[in-house]
Scaffold this motif. Structure first.
Motif, PDB file in Angstrom:
ATOM      1  N   PRO A  21      -8.078  53.538 -91.223  1.00 43.23           N
ATOM      2  CA  PRO A  21      -9.129  53.637 -91.866  1.00 43.23           C
ATOM      3  C   PRO A  21      -9.137  53.321 -93.176  1.00 43.23           C
ATOM      4  CG  PRO A  21      -7.656  55.739 -91.433  1.00 43.23           C
ATOM      5  CD  PRO A  21      -7.216  54.333 -90.521  1.00 43.23           C
ATOM      6  N   PHE A  22      -7.958  52.993 -93.841  1.00 38.33           N
ATOM      7  CA  PHE A  22      -8.096  52.454 -95.140  1.00 38.33           C
ATOM      8  C   PHE A  22      -8.466  50.885 -95.060  1.00 38.33           C
ATOM      9  CE2 PHE A  22      -5.859  50.237 -98.486  1.00 38.33           C
ATOM     10  CZ  PHE A  22      -6.523  50.812 -99.635  1.00 38.33           C
ATOM     11  N   LEU A  23      -8.184  50.142 -94.172  1.00 39.13           N
ATOM     12  CA  LEU A  23      -8.318  48.753 -94.276  1.00 39.13           C
ATOM     13  C   LEU A  23      -9.675  48.335 -93.591  1.00 39.13           C
ATOM     14  CD1 LEU A  23      -4.854  47.459 -93.248  1.00 39.13           C
ATOM     15  CD2 LEU A  23      -5.990  47.598 -95.618  1.00 39.13           C
ATOM     16  N   ASN A  24     -10.092  49.301 -92.645  1.00 40.80           N
ATOM     17  CA  ASN A  24     -11.525  48.935 -91.951  1.00 40.80           C
ATOM     18  C   ASN A  24     -12.123  50.242 -91.230  1.00 40.80           C
ATOM     19  OD1 ASN A  24     -13.255  47.896 -90.323  1.00 40.80           O
ATOM     20  ND2 ASN A  24     -12.039  46.893 -88.932  1.00 40.80           N
ATOM     21  N   PRO A  25     -12.454  50.757 -92.200  1.00 40.06           N
ATOM     22  CA  PRO A  25     -13.328  52.096 -92.025  1.00 40.06           C
ATOM     23  C   PRO A  25     -14.381  52.183 -90.832  1.00 40.06           C
ATOM     24  CG  PRO A  25     -13.600  51.764 -94.561  1.00 40.06           C
ATOM     25  CD  PRO A  25     -12.927  50.563 -93.902  1.00 40.06           C
ATOM     26  N   ALA A  26     -15.070  51.079 -90.979  1.00 34.59           N
ATOM     27  CA  ALA A  26     -16.252  50.984 -89.879  1.00 34.59           C
ATOM     28  C   ALA A  26     -15.672  50.812 -88.509  1.00 34.59           C
ATOM     29  CB  ALA A  26     -17.191  49.880 -90.350  1.00 34.59           C
ATOM     30  N   GLY A  27     -14.570  49.896 -88.349  1.00 32.37           N
ATOM     31  CA  GLY A  27     -14.089  49.660 -87.370  1.00 32.37           C
ATOM     32  C   GLY A  27     -13.383  50.849 -86.455  1.00 32.37           C
ATOM     33  N   PHE A  28     -12.686  51.763 -87.604  1.00 25.95           N
ATOM     34  CA  PHE A  28     -11.979  52.978 -87.286  1.00 25.95           C
ATOM     35  C   PHE A  28     -13.263  53.711 -86.758  1.00 25.95           C
ATOM     36  CE2 PHE A  28     -10.464  57.220 -88.487  1.00 25.95           C
ATOM     37  CZ  PHE A  28      -9.341  57.249 -87.672  1.00 25.95           C
ATOM     38  N   LYS A  29     -14.347  54.064 -87.134  1.00 24.86           N
ATOM     39  CA  LYS A  29     -15.256  54.918 -86.804  1.00 24.86           C
ATOM     40  C   LYS A  29     -15.702  54.370 -85.340  1.00 24.86           C
ATOM     41  CE  LYS A  29     -17.567  56.214 -91.131  1.00 24.86           C
ATOM     42  NZ  LYS A  29     -18.583  56.184 -92.072  1.00 24.86           N
ATOM     43  N   ARG A  30     -15.838  53.129 -85.124  1.00 23.41           N
ATOM     44  CA  ARG A  30     -16.294  52.663 -83.838  1.00 23.41           C
ATOM     45  C   ARG A  30     -15.413  52.817 -82.880  1.00 23.41           C
ATOM     46  NH1 ARG A  30     -17.954  48.236 -86.959  1.00 23.41           N
ATOM     47  NH2 ARG A  30     -16.114  46.969 -86.173  1.00 23.41           N
ATOM     48  N   ALA A  31     -14.027  52.910 -83.165  1.00 27.58           N
ATOM     49  CA  ALA A  31     -13.012  53.245 -82.166  1.00 27.58           C
ATOM     50  C   ALA A  31     -12.781  54.669 -81.911  1.00 27.58           C
ATOM     51  CB  ALA A  31     -11.547  52.554 -82.826  1.00 27.58           C
ATOM     52  N   LEU A  32     -13.206  55.429 -82.711  1.00 28.24           N
ATOM     53  CA  LEU A  32     -13.123  56.839 -82.382  1.00 28.24           C
ATOM     54  C   LEU A  32     -14.310  57.194 -81.412  1.00 28.24           C
ATOM     55  CD1 LEU A  32     -12.196  58.492 -85.932  1.00 28.24           C
ATOM     56  CD2 LEU A  32     -10.858  58.194 -83.724  1.00 28.24           C
TER      57      LEU A  32
END
Length: 63
Positions: A21-32
């Motif tokens: 979530p620190f390095l890639n918050p948008a990617g983290f949201k997509r993964a969730l």
């Protein structure tokens, strides 16, 4: 010494869990969002695989 090892492991877990979530918050949201869409059985399978891998790694390291 056991408590020290446990707290060290928890601290390392928090560092690793916070990287995505620190390095890639948008990617983290997509993964969730994708994870939420998975059936329960698939999530249980991933959880079981993670537990098994962790126990095997602990066994190998602490053996």
């Amino acid at each position: 010494m056991l408590w020290n090892d446990l707290f060290t492991a928890v601290a390392l877990l928090l560092v690793l869990e916070g990287l995505m979530p620190f390095l890639n918050p948008a990617g983290f949201k997509r993964a969730l969002i994708q994870i939420v869409a998975l059936p329960d059985g698939v999530l249980r399978g991933f959880g079981f695989a993670a537990i098994t891998a962790g126990l095997l790694l602990l066994w190998w390291l602490r053996g």
